[in-house]
Design an enzyme around this catalytic site. Structure first.
Site, PDB file in Angstrom:
ATOM      1  N   TYR A  12       3.338  44.773  11.980  1.00 43.09           N
ATOM      2  CA  TYR A  12       3.324  46.216  11.673  1.00 43.09           C
ATOM      3  C   TYR A  12       1.950  46.814  12.008  1.00 43.09           C
ATOM      4  CZ  TYR A  12       4.152  50.411   8.745  1.00 43.09           C
ATOM      5  OH  TYR A  12       4.311  51.692   8.278  1.00 43.09           O
ATOM      6  N   LYS A  27       1.232  49.827  14.669  1.00 38.61           N
ATOM      7  CA  LYS A  27       0.671  51.122  14.257  1.00 38.61           C
ATOM      8  C   LYS A  27      -0.719  51.340  14.860  1.00 38.61           C
ATOM      9  CE  LYS A  27       4.184  52.438  11.735  1.00 38.61           C
ATOM     10  NZ  LYS A  27       5.004  53.591  12.125  1.00 38.61           N
TER      11      LYS A  27
HETATM   12  N1  LIG Z   1       6.223  55.026   3.176  1.00 35.84           N
HETATM   13  C1  LIG Z   1       4.969  54.713   3.452  1.00 35.84           C
HETATM   14  O1  LIG Z   1       4.182  54.389   2.548  1.00 35.84           O
HETATM   15  C2  LIG Z   1       4.468  54.754   4.856  1.00 35.84           C
HETATM   16  C3  LIG Z   1       3.113  54.544   5.060  1.00 35.84           C
HETATM   17  C4  LIG Z   1       2.588  54.579   6.345  1.00 35.84           C
HETATM   18  C5  LIG Z   1       3.421  54.844   7.413  1.00 35.84           C
HETATM   19  N2  LIG Z   1       4.747  55.045   7.210  1.00 35.84           N
HETATM   20  C6  LIG Z   1       5.573  55.309   8.397  1.00 35.84           C
HETATM   21  O2  LIG Z   1       6.287  56.505   8.229  1.00 35.84           O
HETATM   22  C7  LIG Z   1       7.494  56.457   8.985  1.00 35.84           C
HETATM   23  C8  LIG Z   1       8.652  56.832   8.074  1.00 35.84           C
HETATM   24  O3  LIG Z   1       8.775  55.842   7.068  1.00 35.84           O
HETATM   25  P1  LIG Z   1       9.474  56.066   5.647  1.00 35.84           P
HETATM   26  O4  LIG Z   1       8.512  55.622   4.632  1.00 35.84           O
HETATM   27  O5  LIG Z   1      10.064  57.422   5.562  1.00 35.84           O
HETATM   28  O6  LIG Z   1      10.581  54.921   5.727  1.00 35.84           O
HETATM   29  P2  LIG Z   1      12.157  54.997   5.781  1.00 35.84           P
HETATM   30  O7  LIG Z   1      12.599  53.573   5.863  1.00 35.84           O
HETATM   31  O8  LIG Z   1      12.676  55.853   4.689  1.00 35.84           O
HETATM   32  O9  LIG Z   1      12.423  55.742   7.167  1.00 35.84           O
HETATM   33  C9  LIG Z   1      12.336  55.094   8.409  1.00 35.84           C
HETATM   34  C10 LIG Z   1      13.354  55.740   9.332  1.00 35.84           C
HETATM   35  O10 LIG Z   1      13.272  55.124  10.631  1.00 35.84           O
HETATM   36  C11 LIG Z   1      14.594  54.908  11.076  1.00 35.84           C
HETATM   37  N3  LIG Z   1      14.691  53.842  12.053  1.00 35.84           N
HETATM   38  C12 LIG Z   1      14.352  52.533  11.890  1.00 35.84           C
HETATM   39  N4  LIG Z   1      14.668  51.858  13.007  1.00 35.84           N
HETATM   40  C13 LIG Z   1      15.208  52.743  13.883  1.00 35.84           C
HETATM   41  C14 LIG Z   1      15.744  52.639  15.193  1.00 35.84           C
HETATM   42  N5  LIG Z   1      15.834  51.466  15.823  1.00 35.84           N
HETATM   43  N6  LIG Z   1      16.213  53.764  15.777  1.00 35.84           N
HETATM   44  C15 LIG Z   1      16.170  54.946  15.148  1.00 35.84           C
HETATM   45  N7  LIG Z   1      15.691  55.106  13.900  1.00 35.84           N
HETATM   46  C16 LIG Z   1      15.226  54.013  13.288  1.00 35.84           C
HETATM   47  C17 LIG Z   1      15.363  54.548   9.804  1.00 35.84           C
HETATM   48  O11 LIG Z   1      16.754  54.675   9.985  1.00 35.84           O
HETATM   49  C18 LIG Z   1      14.783  55.551   8.831  1.00 35.84           C
HETATM   50  O12 LIG Z   1      15.470  56.775   8.935  1.00 35.84           O
HETATM   51  C19 LIG Z   1       7.596  55.031   9.535  1.00 35.84           C
HETATM   52  O13 LIG Z   1       7.167  55.018  10.875  1.00 35.84           O
HETATM   53  C20 LIG Z   1       6.633  54.249   8.663  1.00 35.84           C
HETATM   54  O14 LIG Z   1       6.114  53.129   9.316  1.00 35.84           O
HETATM   55  C21 LIG Z   1       5.301  55.001   5.954  1.00 35.84           C
END
Ligand SMILES: NC(=O)c1ccc[n+]([C@@H]2O[C@H](COP(=O)([O-])OP(=O)(O)OC[C@H]3O[C@@H](n4cnc5c(N)ncnc54)[C@H](O)[C@@H]3O)[C@@H](O)[C@H]2O)c1
Length: 242
Positions: free
Chosen positions: A149, A153
């Site tokens: 990851y 990123k």
């Molecule tokens: N939640 C956190 O603390 C956090 C922190 C840093 C970064 N992020 C990043 O933010 C973004 C959103 O994460 P989130 O926390 O809302 O998680 P989440 O799991 O709720 O959302 C992730 C989304 O990505 C979609 N996805 C995954 N694989 C896919 C694919 N092959 N094709 C199309 N869509 C796909 C999922 O269906 C989901 O809708 C991500 O990139 C995550 O890495 C999240």
């Protein structure tokens, strides 16, 4: 807040916690919002008919190019691209399989590259563009159990800087957002013990909300952010101060 009337925004991973918040904030700011996710049923339950919905699994070949083409066919153009789809497959490096590494790189980094590449030409023709890549604090500082990851990123952050250098003269900006710990389905699955240890590292004394990220997205999508380019906006309640 900021006015996005007349703009078309495409958000990947829109059925997730952060993606959903971004979609609703962008709509509230006046944009035409195209939401994309893997699951049509989930999209229909989370978004009303005011949104354009396109199903796409970005891990599969050709999906990114098709998604950009479908967006332009449905909405007429693409002004703002939010590469938000992402997954984790956490485990210690010595146990990490090739598949766990490849899946995360493919979904997070490779799909982001493909989406950006597909969107650049239409944005150049349009003489306007905003690319917002959802990275992570882990891409900046690393984290145990997250080598795959972190690589994905960190790669997104570096790639975003290169894209910005290539397209800044065309009235296109490319920026990354690096969220800290945000309350979403991705973090819900972590153990209470791990959550407690994260919370202890956050001077703000709380986890972030999806809207904390969505508000920044609307700003980076706006006309007002036109001179912010190639940057990483760290949003983490002072967990990381870079
Ligand atoms: N939640 C956190 O603390 C956090 C922190 C840093 C970064 N992020 C990043 O933010 C973004 C959103 O994460 P989130 O926390 O809302 O998680 P989440 O799991 O709720 O959302 C992730 C989304 O990505 C979609 N996805 C995954 N694989 C896919 C694919 N092959 N094709 C199309 N869509 C796909 C999922 O269906 C989901 O809708 C991500 O990139 C995550 O890495 C999240």
């Amino acid at each position: 807040m900021f006015d996005l009337t007349g703009r078309v925004v495409l958000i990947t991973g829109a059925t997730g916690g952060i993606g959903g918040a971004i979609a609703h904030k962008m709509k509230h700011a006046g944009a035409t919002v195209v939401v994309s996710g893997r699951n049509a049923e989930k999209m229909n339950s989370e978004f009303d008919d005011g949104f354009i919905k396109i199903v796409a699994d970005l891990a599969s070949d050709g999906a990114a190019e098709k998604l950009v083409a479908d967006t332009i066919a449905a909405a007429g153009k693409l002004d703002i691209l939010v590469n938000n789809a992402g997954i984790t497959r956490d485990t210690l490096l010595m146990r990490m399989t090739d598949a766990q590494f490849d899946d995360v790189i493919n979904t997070n980094l490779r799909s982001c590259f493909k989406m950006c590449r597909a969107a650049i030409m239409p944005m150049m023709k349009n003489r306007f563009g905003r690319i917002i890549n959802m990275a992570s604090i882990i891409g900046v500082i690393g984290g145990p159990g997250q080598a795959n990851y972190a690589a994905s990123k960190g790669g997104m952050i570096a790639m975003t800087k290169s894209i910005a250098a290539e397209v800044a003269s065309r009235n296109i900006t490319a920026n990354a957002i690096a969220p800290g710990f945000i309350k979403t389905p991705m973090t819900d699955v972590l153990s209470d013990e791990l959550k407690k240890s994260y919370l202890a590292q956050i001077p703000a004394g709380r986890f972030g909300e999806p809207d904390d990220i969505a508000n920044a997205c609307v700003f980076l999508a706006s006309d007002e952010s036109s001179y912010i380019n190639g940057q990483t906006l760290n949003i983490n309640g002072a967990m990381g101060r870079f």
